[in-house]
Design a protein around this motif. Structure first.
Motif, PDB file in Angstrom:
ATOM      1  N   MET A  21       0.886  -1.115  -0.084  1.00 46.91           N
ATOM      2  CA  MET A  21       0.067  -0.079  -0.049  1.00 46.91           C
ATOM      3  C   MET A  21       0.669   1.246   0.053  1.00 46.91           C
ATOM      4  O   MET A  21       0.642   2.242  -0.642  1.00 46.91           O
ATOM      5  N   ARG A  22       1.713   1.086   0.996  1.00 48.70           N
ATOM      6  CA  ARG A  22       2.760   2.438   0.794  1.00 48.70           C
ATOM      7  C   ARG A  22       3.573   2.503  -0.475  1.00 48.70           C
ATOM      8  O   ARG A  22       3.715   3.729  -0.994  1.00 48.70           O
ATOM      9  N   ALA A  23       4.035   1.515  -0.861  1.00 43.53           N
ATOM     10  CA  ALA A  23       4.699   1.714  -2.284  1.00 43.53           C
ATOM     11  C   ALA A  23       3.621   2.040  -3.536  1.00 43.53           C
ATOM     12  O   ALA A  23       3.896   3.024  -4.227  1.00 43.53           O
ATOM     13  N   ALA A  24       2.329   1.793  -3.408  1.00 45.35           N
ATOM     14  CA  ALA A  24       1.400   2.138  -4.228  1.00 45.35           C
ATOM     15  C   ALA A  24       1.082   3.593  -4.156  1.00 45.35           C
ATOM     16  O   ALA A  24       1.076   4.505  -5.017  1.00 45.35           O
ATOM     17  N   VAL A  25       0.751   4.121  -2.817  1.00 45.09           N
ATOM     18  CA  VAL A  25       0.781   5.731  -2.587  1.00 45.09           C
ATOM     19  C   VAL A  25       1.959   6.366  -3.264  1.00 45.09           C
ATOM     20  O   VAL A  25       1.806   7.656  -3.844  1.00 45.09           O
ATOM     21  N   ASP A  26       3.228   5.927  -3.033  1.00 43.06           N
ATOM     22  CA  ASP A  26       4.345   6.658  -3.513  1.00 43.06           C
ATOM     23  C   ASP A  26       4.269   6.568  -4.968  1.00 43.06           C
ATOM     24  O   ASP A  26       4.648   7.850  -5.692  1.00 43.06           O
ATOM     25  N   ALA A  27       3.930   5.402  -5.710  1.00 41.52           N
ATOM     26  CA  ALA A  27       3.800   5.453  -7.017  1.00 41.52           C
ATOM     27  C   ALA A  27       2.816   6.528  -7.631  1.00 41.52           C
ATOM     28  O   ALA A  27       3.145   7.052  -8.905  1.00 41.52           O
ATOM     29  N   ILE A  28       1.528   6.482  -7.163  1.00 40.62           N
ATOM     30  CA  ILE A  28       0.535   7.441  -7.492  1.00 40.62           C
ATOM     31  C   ILE A  28       1.217   8.700  -7.375  1.00 40.62           C
ATOM     32  O   ILE A  28       0.902   9.583  -8.099  1.00 40.62           O
ATOM     33  N   ALA A  29       1.812   9.216  -6.116  1.00 39.54           N
ATOM     34  CA  ALA A  29       2.250  10.545  -5.933  1.00 39.54           C
ATOM     35  C   ALA A  29       3.269  10.916  -7.122  1.00 39.54           C
ATOM     36  O   ALA A  29       3.294  12.122  -7.373  1.00 39.54           O
ATOM     37  N   GLU A  30       3.986   9.747  -7.549  1.00 38.20           N
ATOM     38  CA  GLU A  30       4.728  10.177  -8.566  1.00 38.20           C
ATOM     39  C   GLU A  30       4.522  10.372 -10.191  1.00 38.20           C
ATOM     40  O   GLU A  30       4.751  10.992 -10.770  1.00 38.20           O
TER      41      GLU A  30
END
Length: 190
Positions: A21-30
């Motif tokens: 989930m953290r990786a997804a939020v980071d990827a979405i932010a980028e």
């Protein structure tokens, strides 16, 4: 092969679901809600390429979890603002800016399973907090307050979206909450 507990080989990660989930939020932010793959998230999180699919099924399942988490975080932020609708509106704008990745997913229901019970419950909780603030600020009209709720939500959501997209005029400063304050206050002047 890595040692158990390191997560590099997917053997044991601890809280794998949370890491993805953290990786997804980071990827979405980028790169936005569509600019990444489950395989990329697995790499970012340091887990096996099959781990995200195991926990979320597919990309829509993962985005459903992100949306549900986002609505829960929004409800928490709105509740923390108290009963004053102006403060609730400012909390909404602050949430959108501080949790941009969640915000983008939450309001793109074509990306996730909008009817998911977790999403529905969290969305209803956030809506109830906003509705309570509107009831405090203005009495129910002939439509039971629906117009007031829609107006309040439109103002804060619209301002947040315009801020995030860079579409507002220059000269508002760097603080979105300070810039939103007079706009939200204007809604309640009679």
């Amino acid at each position: 092969m890595s040692t158990p507990g390191t997560g590099r080989d997917g053997y044991h990660h601890g809280d794998l679901r949370r890491a993805v989930m953290r990786a997804a939020v980071d990827a979405i932010a980028e790169s936005g809600p569509a600019g990444w793959s489950l395989r990329e998230l697995a790499r970012r999180a340091g887990v096996s390429h099959a781990a995200p699919a195991h926990h979320f099924g597919d990309k829509a399942g993962l985005l459903t979890a992100v949306a549900a988490e986002g609505y829960a975080l929004l409800a928490d932020a709105l509740e923390a603002a108290g009963d004053d609708l102006h403060a609730v509106g400012l909390a909404y704008v602050r949430f959108a800016v501080e949790h941009r990745a969640h915000f983008e997913v939450m309001f793109s229901p074509g990306l996730y399973r909008a009817g998911d019970p977790g999403v529905s419950a969290a969305r209803a909780r956030a809506g109830a907090v906003l509705a309570a603030g509107v009831r405090q600020a203005s009495p129910d009209g002939p439509d039971g307050g629906r117009t007031g709720r829609l107006a309040a939500w439109s103002i804060v959501h619209g301002f947040a979206h315009l801020w995030l997209s860079g579409a507002l005029p220059d000269g508002l400063g760097d603080d979105p909450v300070a810039a939103a304050a007079p706009v939200i206050e204007h809604l309640f002047k009679r």
